[in-house]
Design an enzyme around this catalytic site. Structure first.
Site, PDB file in Angstrom:
ATOM      1  N   SER A  44       0.804  -1.226   0.000  1.00 33.59           N
ATOM      2  CA  SER A  44       0.000   0.000   0.000  1.00 33.59           C
ATOM      3  C   SER A  44       0.832   1.270   0.000  1.00 33.59           C
ATOM      4  O   SER A  44       0.385   2.312  -0.493  1.00 33.59           O
ATOM      5  CB  SER A  44      -0.938   0.003   1.215  1.00 33.59           C
ATOM      6  OG  SER A  44      -0.215  -0.172   2.421  1.00 33.59           O
ATOM      7  N   ASP A 195      -4.903   6.308  10.248  1.00 36.91           N
ATOM      8  CA  ASP A 195      -4.491   4.988  10.735  1.00 36.91           C
ATOM      9  C   ASP A 195      -3.098   4.995  11.349  1.00 36.91           C
ATOM     10  O   ASP A 195      -2.681   4.022  11.981  1.00 36.91           O
ATOM     11  CB  ASP A 195      -4.586   3.939   9.629  1.00 36.91           C
ATOM     12  CG  ASP A 195      -3.699   4.235   8.418  1.00 36.91           C
ATOM     13  OD1 ASP A 195      -2.815   5.119   8.506  1.00 36.91           O
ATOM     14  OD2 ASP A 195      -3.883   3.572   7.384  1.00 36.91           O
ATOM     15  N   HIS A 198      -0.051   4.942   7.136  1.00 36.09           N
ATOM     16  CA  HIS A 198       0.180   5.414   5.777  1.00 36.09           C
ATOM     17  C   HIS A 198       0.360   6.929   5.740  1.00 36.09           C
ATOM     18  O   HIS A 198      -0.390   7.654   6.398  1.00 36.09           O
ATOM     19  CB  HIS A 198      -0.996   5.036   4.875  1.00 36.09           C
ATOM     20  CG  HIS A 198      -1.226   3.568   4.775  1.00 36.09           C
ATOM     21  ND1 HIS A 198      -2.087   2.898   5.630  1.00 36.09           N
ATOM     22  CD2 HIS A 198      -0.695   2.633   3.952  1.00 36.09           C
ATOM     23  CE1 HIS A 198      -2.091   1.608   5.315  1.00 36.09           C
ATOM     24  NE2 HIS A 198      -1.256   1.424   4.301  1.00 36.09           N
TER      25      HIS A 198
END
Length: 224
Positions: A44, A195, A198
Site C-alpha cells: 500500500s 491509521d 500510511h
C-alpha cells in the site's frame, strides 16, 4: 541530462546505439533516448493507499525524477495488503520486457502479521534474484518493524534489508520513512493518515525527495 544516467540506461536496454552515443552532441541525446522504465513493486505504501491517484508515491516519484531532467516512467506495481510472499508470486509478470530497473518496498505487512523474518528474507531474496536474472537493476527499500513482537523480532526484521543488499550487491535505501520518522509527534501526525500507518499526500511529498536520489543513483549505474 547526466551522461552517466543516459549511457547506463541505453546499455541496460542493450541498444546498439550505445556503442556510438558518445559521438553524439549532448544537446541531441534527449531526442535519441527512450524513457527508462522503473517498476515499483510494493504494497500500500507504493500503491498510494488513501490518497488521490496523482498524489501517491509512484506519481510523485515520477514527477520528482522528471524534475531532475530524467526521462523516466515509473510503473505502479503496488498492491495494498501485499506481503513479501505476494510480491514474490507476481514479480515475474512485473518484470516485463520494457522494465529497466525495479524498486522493491515490501515487508511492512509481514511485520504487522508477525511473519518469521527468515521467511520474509527468503521471499525478498527470490524477488532480487528474479530481477537480476532479468538483467534489471534493483533498489531495495527497507521498512522498520514495530515493537509488537519484541526487540529480537524487530532486530532480525530490520536487519534483513542490509544483509540482502550486501549479499546480492544491490542498492539499498534503509528506511522508507527516513524523511519523517524522527519528526516531533505533532508534526508527524500532520503527515500521516488517521491509521498512523500510511502517509498522506503531504507526507509522500516529504518522503519522495529523500528516496528519489537513491533511484537516480540506481539509474546511473552501468549494467553489470
Amino acid at each position: 541530462m547526466k551522461v552517466s544516467f543516459l549511457y547506463g540506461a541505453l546499455v541496460r536496454r542493450g541498444k546498439a546505439l550505445a556503442l556510438s552515443i558518445l559521438a553524439v552532441p549532448v544537446t541531441a541525446w534527449s531526442a535519441l533516448a527512450e524513457p527508462v522504465v522503473v517498476a515499483a513493486l510494493g504494497d500500500s505504501l507504493t500503491h498510494g493507499y488513501g490518497v488521490a491517484q496523482e498524489a501517491g508515491f509512484v506519481p510523485q516519484l515520477e514527477s520528482w525524477l522528471r524534475g531532475q531532467g530524467l526521462e523516466v516512467t515509473v510503473q505502479n506495481a503496488g498492491v495494498s495488503g501485499d506481503t513479501t510472499q505476494g510480491g514474490l508470486a507476481r514479480v515475474g509478470w512485473t518484470l516485463g520486457p520494457d522494465v529497466d530497473a525495479m524498486i522493491v518496498t515490501l515487508g511492512g505487512n509481514d511485520a504487522l502479521r508477525g511473519v518469521d523474518p527468515a521467511v520474509s528474507k527468503a521471499n525478498l531474496a527470490g524477488i532480487i534474484e528474479a530481477g537480476q536474472a532479468a538483467d534489471v537493476d534493483v533498489l531495495l527499500i527497507g521498512v522498520e518493524a514495530p515493537m509488537n513482537f519484541g526487540a529480537d523480532y524487530k532486530q532480525a526484521f530490520d536487519g534483513m534489508y542490509g544483509a540482502l543488499a550486501t549479499q546480492y550487491d544491490v542498492s539499498l535505501a534503509p528506511d522508507f520513512f527516513a524523511a519523517i520518522r524522527d519528526l516531533p509527534a505533532d508534526e508527524l501526525r500532520g503527515l500521516m493518515q488517521a491509521d498512523g500507518i500510511h502517509p498522506n499526500a503531504e507526507g509522500v511529498a516529504r518522503i519522495v525527495p529523500e528516496l528519489g536520489p537513491y533511484v537516480v543513483h540506481l539509474l546511473e549505474m552501468p549494467s553489470q
